[in-house]
Write an enzyme that holds these catalytic residues in place. Structure first.
Site, PDB file in Angstrom:
ATOM      1  N   ILE A   1      24.284  41.937  19.800  1.00 13.98           N
ATOM      2  CA  ILE A   1      23.525  40.829  20.390  1.00 13.98           C
ATOM      3  C   ILE A   1      22.109  41.284  20.739  1.00 13.98           C
ATOM      4  CG2 ILE A   1      23.389  39.339  22.443  1.00 13.98           C
ATOM      5  CD1 ILE A   1      26.507  39.173  22.293  1.00 13.98           C
TER       6      ILE A   1
ATOM      7  N   GLY B   1      18.506  53.051  14.234  1.00  9.22           N
ATOM      8  CA  GLY B   1      17.521  52.123  13.682  1.00  9.22           C
ATOM      9  C   GLY B   1      17.850  51.611  12.287  1.00  9.22           C
TER      10      GLY B   1
ATOM     11  N   PHE C   1      24.736  35.638   7.610  1.00  8.84           N
ATOM     12  CA  PHE C   1      24.916  37.045   7.230  1.00  8.84           C
ATOM     13  C   PHE C   1      25.957  37.750   8.088  1.00  8.84           C
ATOM     14  CE2 PHE C   1      21.786  37.770  10.602  1.00  8.84           C
ATOM     15  CZ  PHE C   1      22.271  38.919  11.201  1.00  8.84           C
ATOM     16  N   GLN C   2      26.464  38.842   7.532  1.00 13.61           N
ATOM     17  CA  GLN C   2      27.339  39.775   8.248  1.00 13.61           C
ATOM     18  C   GLN C   2      26.851  41.191   7.949  1.00 13.61           C
ATOM     19  OE1 GLN C   2      31.239  38.740   6.639  1.00 13.61           O
ATOM     20  NE2 GLN C   2      31.717  37.703   8.550  1.00 13.61           N
ATOM     21  N   ILE C   3      26.840  42.023   8.969  1.00 16.32           N
ATOM     22  CA  ILE C   3      26.406  43.420   8.775  1.00 16.32           C
ATOM     23  C   ILE C   3      27.384  44.356   9.475  1.00 16.32           C
ATOM     24  CG2 ILE C   3      24.857  43.299  10.808  1.00 16.32           C
ATOM     25  CD1 ILE C   3      23.005  45.290   9.325  1.00 16.32           C
TER      26      ILE C   3
ATOM     27  N   ASN D   1      30.152  41.965  21.983  1.00 18.99           N
ATOM     28  CA  ASN D   1      29.455  42.913  21.097  1.00 18.99           C
ATOM     29  C   ASN D   1      27.991  43.008  21.526  1.00 18.99           C
ATOM     30  OD1 ASN D   1      28.595  44.584  19.078  1.00 18.99           O
ATOM     31  ND2 ASN D   1      29.487  43.389  17.404  1.00 18.99           N
TER      32      ASN D   1
ATOM     33  N   TYR E   1      20.054  41.383  17.577  1.00 17.64           N
ATOM     34  CA  TYR E   1      19.680  40.059  17.057  1.00 17.64           C
ATOM     35  C   TYR E   1      18.589  39.427  17.924  1.00 17.64           C
ATOM     36  CZ  TYR E   1      24.125  40.755  14.604  1.00 17.64           C
ATOM     37  OH  TYR E   1      25.140  41.276  13.841  1.00 17.64           O
TER      38      TYR E   1
HETATM   39  C1  LIG Z   1      25.497  46.250  15.267  1.00 13.62           C
HETATM   40  C2  LIG Z   1      24.889  47.253  14.303  1.00 13.62           C
HETATM   41  C3  LIG Z   1      24.649  46.609  12.944  1.00 13.62           C
HETATM   42  C4  LIG Z   1      23.496  47.672  14.875  1.00 13.62           C
HETATM   43  O1  LIG Z   1      22.907  48.612  13.994  1.00 13.62           O
HETATM   44  P1  LIG Z   1      22.412  50.013  14.554  1.00 13.62           P
HETATM   45  O2  LIG Z   1      21.752  50.747  13.438  1.00 13.62           O
HETATM   46  O3  LIG Z   1      23.528  50.686  15.262  1.00 13.62           O
HETATM   47  O4  LIG Z   1      21.310  49.560  15.615  1.00 13.62           O
HETATM   48  P2  LIG Z   1      19.835  50.128  15.668  1.00 13.62           P
HETATM   49  O5  LIG Z   1      19.864  51.610  15.858  1.00 13.62           O
HETATM   50  O6  LIG Z   1      19.067  49.591  14.519  1.00 13.62           O
HETATM   51  O7  LIG Z   1      19.306  49.522  17.025  1.00 13.62           O
HETATM   52  C5  LIG Z   1      18.541  48.340  17.025  1.00 13.62           C
HETATM   53  C6  LIG Z   1      18.727  47.659  18.359  1.00 13.62           C
HETATM   54  O8  LIG Z   1      20.096  47.341  18.556  1.00 13.62           O
HETATM   55  C7  LIG Z   1      20.407  47.463  19.930  1.00 13.62           C
HETATM   56  N1  LIG Z   1      21.319  48.608  20.101  1.00 13.62           N
HETATM   57  C8  LIG Z   1      21.675  49.537  19.187  1.00 13.62           C
HETATM   58  N2  LIG Z   1      22.541  50.424  19.716  1.00 13.62           N
HETATM   59  C9  LIG Z   1      22.724  50.034  21.005  1.00 13.62           C
HETATM   60  C10 LIG Z   1      23.517  50.513  22.096  1.00 13.62           C
HETATM   61  N3  LIG Z   1      24.276  51.608  21.985  1.00 13.62           N
HETATM   62  N4  LIG Z   1      23.483  49.821  23.258  1.00 13.62           N
HETATM   63  C11 LIG Z   1      22.714  48.719  23.400  1.00 13.62           C
HETATM   64  N5  LIG Z   1      21.926  48.226  22.396  1.00 13.62           N
HETATM   65  C12 LIG Z   1      21.946  48.869  21.241  1.00 13.62           C
HETATM   66  C13 LIG Z   1      19.103  47.726  20.623  1.00 13.62           C
HETATM   67  O9  LIG Z   1      18.435  46.510  20.895  1.00 13.62           O
HETATM   68  C14 LIG Z   1      18.360  48.481  19.570  1.00 13.62           C
HETATM   69  O10 LIG Z   1      16.979  48.473  19.718  1.00 13.62           O
HETATM   70  P3  LIG Z   1      16.272  49.589  20.662  1.00 13.62           P
HETATM   71  O11 LIG Z   1      16.759  50.912  20.155  1.00 13.62           O
HETATM   72  O12 LIG Z   1      14.805  49.363  20.448  1.00 13.62           O
HETATM   73  O13 LIG Z   1      16.754  49.286  22.038  1.00 13.62           O
HETATM   74  C15 LIG Z   1      25.773  48.531  14.137  1.00 13.62           C
HETATM   75  O14 LIG Z   1      25.855  49.232  15.365  1.00 13.62           O
HETATM   76  C16 LIG Z   1      27.179  48.218  13.633  1.00 13.62           C
HETATM   77  O15 LIG Z   1      27.363  48.066  12.452  1.00 13.62           O
HETATM   78  N6  LIG Z   1      28.159  48.123  14.526  1.00 13.62           N
HETATM   79  C17 LIG Z   1      29.555  47.889  14.127  1.00 13.62           C
HETATM   80  C18 LIG Z   1      29.800  46.554  13.398  1.00 13.62           C
HETATM   81  C19 LIG Z   1      29.185  45.366  14.114  1.00 13.62           C
HETATM   82  O16 LIG Z   1      29.234  45.235  15.334  1.00 13.62           O
HETATM   83  N7  LIG Z   1      28.558  44.476  13.321  1.00 13.62           N
HETATM   84  C20 LIG Z   1      27.986  43.232  13.836  1.00 13.62           C
HETATM   85  C21 LIG Z   1      29.047  42.171  13.931  1.00 13.62           C
HETATM   86  S1  LIG Z   1      28.337  40.626  14.465  1.00 13.62           S
END
Ligand SMILES: CC(C)(COP(=O)(O)OP(=O)(O)OC[C@H]1O[C@@H](n2cnc3c(N)ncnc32)[C@H](O)[C@@H]1OP(=O)(O)O)[C@@H](O)C(=O)NCCC(=O)NCCS
Length: 180
Positions: A134, A100, A87-89, A130, A137
Site C-alpha cells: 500500500i 527499490g 496489474f499484479q506484482i 499488506n 502504491y
Molecule cells: C510489494 C512489493 C512489490 C514491493 O516491492 P519492493 O521492491 O519490496 O519495494 P521497494 O523496495 O521498491 O520499495 C518502494 C516503497 O515500498 C514501500 N515499502 C517497501 N518495503 C517496505 C517495508 N518493509 N515497510 C514499509 N514500506 C515498504 C515504501 O513506500 C518504499 O518506498 P521508500 O523506500 O521510499 O519508503 C514486494 O515487496 C513484493 O513483491 N511483496 C510480496 C508480494 C506482494 O505483496 N505483492 C503485492 C500484492 S497487492
C-alpha cells in the site's frame, strides 16, 4: 507484442517458459500466495495452461539488473475498449524485496502503459494488511477508491480488498523512461 522495458535498477523481460520453474516455486510459497489469496496449489502444467489461456495480458519477468537475477513477475490485464488495465506484482525472491526493484518495475510498466499503449487508467487490488504494498502504491500516486467488502474468499474466510487506481493525467514520471 510484448516489449523489454527498463527503469533504474530493474528490467522487465517478456515472460516465457524459462520463467515457469521459479514462478511455480514462488506461487506455492505462502509468503507470496497469501498476499494474493491464491486458493489452489500450482503445478508447472497448470501454470503453463493458465499462461497460455491469457488474453489481453502483458506479462513480464522482473530482473534485478545489478545482479542479473530473476526476482519476480508483473502482469497487466487490460480492457481495450475502456483502456483500463489491472496489474499484479510480486517479488518471489524475498532477498530482492525492499531494494527499490518493485518500485522501478512499476514505474517502467506504468510509463509504457500510458505513453506507448495509450491506456487511460491503471488499477489494482490489495489486502488491507499488506502495508508495504500500500505504501508503494500511494508513493507512486495511486488514489484510493474504496473497499471491496468481503470480495475474496480464501482460507475459509471472506476478506476485504482495497482498490486503488491512477489515471494517465495524474501520472508524473512520463519523461524518465529508459527503454531496453
Ligand atoms: C510489494 C512489493 C512489490 C514491493 O516491492 P519492493 O521492491 O519490496 O519495494 P521497494 O523496495 O521498491 O520499495 C518502494 C516503497 O515500498 C514501500 N515499502 C517497501 N518495503 C517496505 C517495508 N518493509 N515497510 C514499509 N514500506 C515498504 C515504501 O513506500 C518504499 O518506498 P521508500 O523506500 O521510499 O519508503 C514486494 O515487496 C513484493 O513483491 N511483496 C510480496 C508480494 C506482494 O505483496 N505483492 C503485492 C500484492 S497487492
Amino acid at each position: 507484442m510484448n516489449q523489454y522495458l527498463r527503469y533504474a535498477n530493474t528490467s522487465l523481460v517478456p515472460y516465457g517458459e524459462e520463467h515457469y520453474e521459479k514462478s511455480v516455486e514462488w506461487l506455492n510459497d505462502p509468503n507470496v500466495y497469501k498476499l494474493f489469496g491464491i486458493t489452489r496449489r500450482i503445478t508447472r502444467q497448470s501454470h503453463a495452461e493458465w499462461v497460455k489461456s491469457l488474453n489481453n495480458t502483458y506479462m513480464w519477468a522482473i530482473y534485478d539488473v545489478k545482479h542479473y537475477k530473476y526476482c519476480g513477475n508483473l502482469l497487466l490485464f487490460y480492457n481495450p475498449i475502456h483502456r483500463s488495465a489491472f496489474f499484479q506484482i510480486y517479488l518471489g525472491d524475498p532477498q530482492s524485496r525492499g531494494k527499490g526493484l518493485g518500485e522501478s518495475a512499476l514505474i517502467a510498466m506504468i510509463n509504457y502503459a500510458f505513453e506507448n499503449l495509450n491506456f487511460h487508467r491503471i488499477w489494482l487490488q490489495v489486502f488491507p494488511d499488506n502495508k508495504k504494498a500500500i505504501r508503494l502504491y500511494e508513493k507512486l500516486g495511486f488514489i484510493y477508491e474504496g473497499i471491496e467488502r468481503e470480495s475474496h474468499y480464501s482460507e475459509k474466510k471472506f476478506k476485504n480488498q482495497l482498490r486503488y487506481s491512477i489515471l494517465k493525467s495524474e501520472w508524473n514520471f512520463g519523461n524518465e523512461m529508459i527503454k531496453g
